[in-house]
Design an enzyme around this catalytic site. Structure first.
Site, PDB file in Angstrom:
ATOM      1  CE  LYS A   1      -1.684   2.199  -8.045  1.00  0.00           C
ATOM      2  NZ  LYS A   1      -0.410   2.910  -7.740  1.00  0.00           N
TER       3      LYS A   1
ATOM      4  CB  ALA B   1      -0.946   0.003   1.198  1.00  0.00           C
ATOM      5  CB  ALA B   2       3.886   2.348   1.742  1.00  0.00           C
ATOM      6  N   PRO B   3       3.206   4.385  -0.772  1.00  0.00           N
ATOM      7  CG  PRO B   3       3.668   6.427  -1.847  1.00  0.00           C
ATOM      8  CD  PRO B   3       3.714   4.932  -2.056  1.00  0.00           C
ATOM      9  N   GLY B   4       0.550   5.053  -0.138  1.00  0.00           N
ATOM     10  CA  GLY B   4      -0.847   5.230   0.217  1.00  0.00           C
ATOM     11  C   GLY B   4      -1.743   5.914  -0.784  1.00  0.00           C
TER      12      GLY B   4
ATOM     13  CB  CYS C   1       4.009   1.466 -13.044  1.00  0.00           C
ATOM     14  SG  CYS C   1       5.416   1.304 -11.918  1.00  0.00           S
TER      15      CYS C   1
ATOM     16  CG  ASP D   1       4.794  -1.028   1.751  1.00  0.00           C
ATOM     17  OD1 ASP D   1       4.239  -0.965   0.635  1.00  0.00           O
ATOM     18  OD2 ASP D   1       6.018  -0.944   1.920  1.00  0.00           O
TER      19      ASP D   1
ATOM     20  CG  ASP E   1       0.251  -0.757  -7.656  1.00  0.00           C
ATOM     21  OD1 ASP E   1       0.050  -0.949  -8.869  1.00  0.00           O
ATOM     22  OD2 ASP E   1       0.972   0.155  -7.218  1.00  0.00           O
TER      23      ASP E   1
END
Length: 319
Positions: free
Chosen positions: A125, A120-123, A243, A143, A189
């Site tokens: 999404k 999740a970090a840096p948050g 990405c 994370d 992600d």
């Protein structure tokens, strides 16, 4: 003799041309484009869009609304003014590449759902998930990096996000650490080689890119997606995204899951930005599952970086 950076550049161009089904000259062109920033309005902090946009314009912002996301706007001019503005500082807007909105919109988070963001970090999404559910989902974020989690907590405070739980586990061991827990929706992600962020004309961008690095990441991504699958409730949704353009990290990882989980089905993406291209169905002499044709692959573009998104659902309690 060709130096190491030049050799890397040529190899990346060849791979990109093949993955996007374009010639190398076009690959060089799209990978050399400067990408414009964008921002999304944070509905946890802003309720008056008209007033916000008028104030941003007074501060020098010029841009237009994204045609596939009503709270997303591009930044044609005035990026630095926005970064320095009170609207960023107080969390009314969040500057983010448009590609980052896609996995969250694909997840379609709803109030009262139990949702996990595995990396999740840096948050960015996770905060988008919170905004779309008005903080009414049970949001778990994880994370493996303490430093990145500090940034996540800082962003959550600024953006008004209420997370149910924040954990710091290695995502490849998450199913073991969260044994007994299941989630309605999971966002993975995944850590990736970041080819979507590379400008082919900037040698520094190529510093960490290599085929061995891609293979190492693929090994990790396969572990992560299997962990995610074991934590997903029957009938649940898993969104996998990166990405990067490397098929080894995208279609190959989804193919790996589909071949091991009989109850996995691909859900067709409803959003297809104008830079969407056909998924890679064969790479390194390996044919992928035909269902991968319903996943989303993006080529580099001026407003949106190269990206990959796959939406999967668990059909029953097996596997």
């Amino acid at each position: 003799m060709i130096d190491k950076t030049t050799a890397k550049r040529q190899l990346l161009l060849e791979r990109t041309a093949l993955a996007l089904d374009i010639d190398e000259a076009m690959a060089e062109e799209v990978m050399g484009r400067e990408r414009k920033s964008s921002f999304r309005i944070n509905r946890l902090k802003c309720s008056d869009t008209e007033k916000l946009l008028a104030d941003l314009a007074l501060q020098g912002w010029n841009g237009s609304r994204c045609d596939w996301y009503e709270d997303g706007y591009d930044i044609k001019d005035g990026r630095q003014a926005l970064i320095s503005s009170s609207h960023v500082a107080n969390g009314e807007i969040f500057i983010q590449n448009q590609a980052s909105w896609l996995p969250v919109l694909a997840l379609d988070p709803q109030p009262d759902e139990r949702i996990l963001d595995m990396c999740a970090a840096p948050g960015g999404k996770a905060s988008h998930i919170a905004a779309l559910t008005n903080n009414k989902a049970e949001l778990w974020t994880n994370d493996s990096s303490r430093q990145r989690l500090f940034k996540l907590k800082s962003n959550f405070e600024r953006l008004g996000v209420q997370a149910s739980k924040i954990t710091m586990y290695s995502a490849e061991k998450l199913a073991q650490k969260l044994e007994g827990e299941t989630f309605d929706k999971i966002l993975l992600d995944a850590p990736c080689s970041g080819e979507g962020l590379i400008n082919i004309n900037k040698p520094k961008d190529l510093q960490y890119w290599s085929r061995p690095h891609i293979k190492r990441l693929q090994s990790l991504q396969k572990k992560l997606i299997m962990n995610a699958w074991s934590l997903l409730s029957p009938g649940g949704i898993l969104v996998y995204s990166t990405c990067t353009m490397a098929p080894e990290e995208n279609e190959a990882v989804v193919d790996y899951l589909l071949r091991r989980a009989e109850n996995a089905e691909v859900v067709e993406m409803k959003i297809t930005p104008e830079n969407a291209v056909a998924p890679v169905m064969q790479w390194n002499n390996k044919q992928y599952d035909t269902r991968i044709n319903s996943t989303l692959r993006l080529a580099p573009a001026s407003k949106i970086e190269a990206f990959y998104v796959a939406k999967l659902t668990k059909s029953d309690t097996h596997a």
